[in-house]
Write a protein that holds these residues in place. Structure first.
Motif, PDB file in Angstrom:
ATOM      1  N   GLY A  35       0.827  -1.236   0.123  1.00  0.00           N
ATOM      2  CA  GLY A  35       0.119  -0.070   0.047  1.00  0.00           C
ATOM      3  C   GLY A  35       0.765   1.071   0.038  1.00  0.00           C
ATOM      4  N   SER A 358     -12.925   3.118   7.133  1.00  0.00           N
ATOM      5  CA  SER A 358     -12.145   2.259   6.298  1.00  0.00           C
ATOM      6  C   SER A 358     -13.170   1.659   5.175  1.00  0.00           C
ATOM      7  CB  SER A 358     -11.493   0.923   6.917  1.00  0.00           C
ATOM      8  OG  SER A 358     -12.450   0.258   7.379  1.00  0.00           O
ATOM      9  N   ALA A 371      -9.308   1.166   1.489  1.00  0.00           N
ATOM     10  CA  ALA A 371      -8.637   2.514   2.067  1.00  0.00           C
ATOM     11  C   ALA A 371      -8.788   2.619   3.414  1.00  0.00           C
ATOM     12  CB  ALA A 371      -9.160   3.784   1.105  1.00  0.00           C
ATOM     13  N   ARG A 407      -4.118   5.187   4.210  1.00  0.00           N
ATOM     14  CA  ARG A 407      -3.256   3.979   3.333  1.00  0.00           C
ATOM     15  C   ARG A 407      -4.366   3.658   2.242  1.00  0.00           C
ATOM     16  NH1 ARG A 407       0.509  -0.073   3.913  1.00  0.00           N
ATOM     17  NH2 ARG A 407      -0.142  -1.848   2.847  1.00  0.00           N
ATOM     18  N   LEU A 408      -3.574   3.516   0.925  1.00  0.00           N
ATOM     19  CA  LEU A 408      -4.431   2.866  -0.097  1.00  0.00           C
ATOM     20  C   LEU A 408      -3.781   1.534  -0.344  1.00  0.00           C
ATOM     21  CD1 LEU A 408      -5.005   6.102  -2.298  1.00  0.00           C
ATOM     22  CD2 LEU A 408      -6.467   5.185  -0.678  1.00  0.00           C
TER      23      LEU A 408
END
Length: 414
Positions: A35, A358, A371, A407-408
Motif C-alpha cells: 500500500g 475504512s 482505503a 493508506r491505499l
C-alpha cells in the motif's frame, strides 16, 4: 493371465497411493499486502527533547496495513480414530525489500506442531496468544482496517503484534457455542520455573448473530518473555518494548516503551459483537498493567519508575456490507493511562483518542483493494515522560500530539 495380474497390481498400488494422499496433506498458503501510506507527521529524530518531524509518503508492507505479507505451510496427517497430527510454519516478509520480518526469523509469524482430536487441539512451539485470538474477532481489527486499526501501539495485542516462544497451547472443540483455550509458556531459566513464564486463558461464545469473548494474560519479565521474542530482541539490558529514539532515529512505541522494567504484565480484555443483517456492531474493553516497575532483571529503567502503570482501553466499532463486494467500517478508541512516579516526579497520566474509517472492494474471493483513514490525538505525558505524542500502530510516531494516517492498498491471498 500374467498381464491381468500386472494390471491388478498397478491398480492396487494406485489405490493405496490415493488412500495415503487422502489421509495426509500439506498446503501452501499466503498473503501479500502492499500500500501507499501518508502520514501528516512522522518523527525523524529527537534532540534535547524536541522532536523533528515531517509529513511522509511511502510504500509500506501490510505490517502497517491489514496484515503483514507472509507465506506458510500447513500440514495434517490422519492417525485414525479422529486423531490427527498437524503443523504450521509461517514466514513473514517485507514485499518492498524482500527481507524477512520479525527481526529476520525464518518462521517468525508462527511455528508449531501438535495433535488434533474431536475434543480439541494441543500445539507446541511459537504461537499467538489465545486471549488475543478470541477477543480479536470482536474488534475493528478483525474488519477492514486489520493491523493498522489496532489500539495505540497495539498495547493490548489485538493487532497480533506479539508471538510467544516455547509454548504449549490447548484449544477445545466448540460445545453448545462455547470454545475455551489456554496457553503456558516456559521461561527455560535454570533454577527458577517462574522466570519469563507466560500464562493465558480465553473463552468465547457464539450463537447466531452474537459473539462474546474474554481472556486474561500474565507474562513474567515481559521485556524478555512477551516483547523480547523477535530476531533482534536483546537481553535484560535492552528495551524490547520500544525505543527512546535519537537525533537521527524516531522513537517507537512511546505509549509503553518506558516500562521495560516491569516485573510482570497483566492484560484482561473482553468484547462482544452483534450482527444485524449486513451490519455488525461491537465493543471491546482492555485493562493493561505493567506491574512492579523497577525490576532490572526484566529490563532497563532509566527514568527510575516504580509502582504500576495501568491502562484502560475502550473501543466501539461498526461495519456494514453495502454489497457482498463492498464493505465499510468505523471505530472510536479511548485509551487512558494512569500517573506513574519516577525520577522526574509523577507523569500525571496520558490519554489517547483514535478514530478510523475504512472501505474495501473485493475484486474476487482472494483479491481486494482498500482505503483506511486514522486520526489520533494524545494528551498528558507518556511512558517516556515527555509531552505525549500520537503513535498509530506500526507507523512512525508523530512529532506532535496529533497524527493523521491514510493508506491505499491492495491485498491478495493465495
Amino acid at each position: 493371465m500374467k498381464k491381468h495380474w500386472r494390471l491388478g497390481l498397478i491398480a492396487c498400488a494406485l489405490a493405496a497411493a490415493t488412500h495415503a494422499n487422502a489421509q495426509s496433506s500439506v498446503t501452501l498458503y499466503g498473503l501479500i499486502d502492499e500500500g501507499l501510506m501518508y502520514s501528516n507527521s512522522s518523527q525523524t529524530g529527537t534532540v534535547g527533547g524536541a522532536h523533528n518531524g515531517k509529513s511522509q509518503w511511502a510504500m509500506m508492507d501490510g505490517a502497517a496495513g491489514i496484515g503483514g505479507s507472509r507465506w506458510g505451510l500447513q500440514g495434517t496427517e490422519d492417525l485414525g480414530a479422529g486423531l490427527k497430527a498437524i503443523f504450521t510454519l509461517e514466514n513473514g516478509f517485507n514485499i518492498n525489500t524482500g527481507t524477512l520480518a520479525q527481526g529476520g526469523l525464518e518462521f517468525g509469524r508462527q511455528a508449531f506442531v501438535g495433535l488434533s482430536s474431536p475434543l480439541g487441539t494441543v500445539t507446541l512451539g511459537r504461537q499467538y496468544n489465545p486471549m488475543t485470538d478470541f477477543v480479536f474477532t470482536t474488534s475493528v481489527a478483525n474488519s477492514v482496517p486489520g493491523h493498522l486499526g489496532a489500539h495505540p501501539d497495539d498495547i493490548d495485542d489485538l493487532g497480533h503484534s506479539q508471538r510467544i516462544n516455547n509454548t504449549i497451547k490447548f484449544k477445545s472443540a466448540t460445545f453448545d457455542g462455547f470454545t475455551a483455550a489456554g496457553m503456558y509458556g516456559l521461561g527455560g531459566v535454570a533454577g527458577d520455573v517462574t522466570n519469563r513464564q507466560f500464562l493465558s486463558g480465553a473463552l468465547s461464545f457464539a450463537s447466531g448473530p452474537l459473539t462474546v469473548a474474554a481472556g486474561y494474560t500474565s507474562a513474567r519479565n515481559p521485556n524478555l518473555s512477551y516483547f523480547g521474542t523477535g530476531g533482534t530482541s536483546g537481553p535484560a539490558t535492552s528495551d524490547n518494548l520500544g525505543s527512546v529514539g535519537s537525533a537521527t532515529a524516531a522513537q517507537s512505541n512511546p505509549v509503553y516503551a518506558g516500562f521495560s522494567s516491569a516485573h510482570s504484565l497483566s492484560i484482561a480484555e473482553g468484547g462482544a459483537k452483534y450482527q444485524i443483517g449486513p451490519a455488525t456492531i461491537g465493543a471491546v474493553f482492555s485493562h493493561i498493567s505493567f506491574n512492579n516497575l523497577g525490576d532490572l532483571n526484566s529490563g532497563p529503567n532509566p527514568l527510575r519508575y516504580r509502582g504500576t502503570a495501568i491502562f484502560n482501553d475502550a473501543e466501539i466499532n461498526g461495519s456494514y456490507a453495502i454489497t457482498p463486494s463492498i464493505q465499510v467500517a468505523a471505530a472510536y478508541d479511548y485509551l487512558h493511562g494512569g500517573s506513574v512516579s519516577g525520577a522526574g516526579g509523577s507523569t500525571g497520566g496520558v490519554t489517547y483518542h483514535q478514530g478510523l474509517v475504512s472501505a474495501a472492494y473485493l475484486l474476487s474471493k482472494r483479491t481486494e483493494v482498500y482505503a483506511i483513514g486514522i486520526y489520533q490525538q494524545a494528551s498528558g505525558r507518556d511512558s517516556l515522560n515527555q509531552p505525549a505524542v500520537a503513535s498509530v500502530t506500526n507507523v512512525s510516531p508523530s512529532s506532535t500530539d496529533r497524527q493523521t494516517v491514510v493508506r491505499l492498498g491492495i491485498l491478495h491471498r493465495f
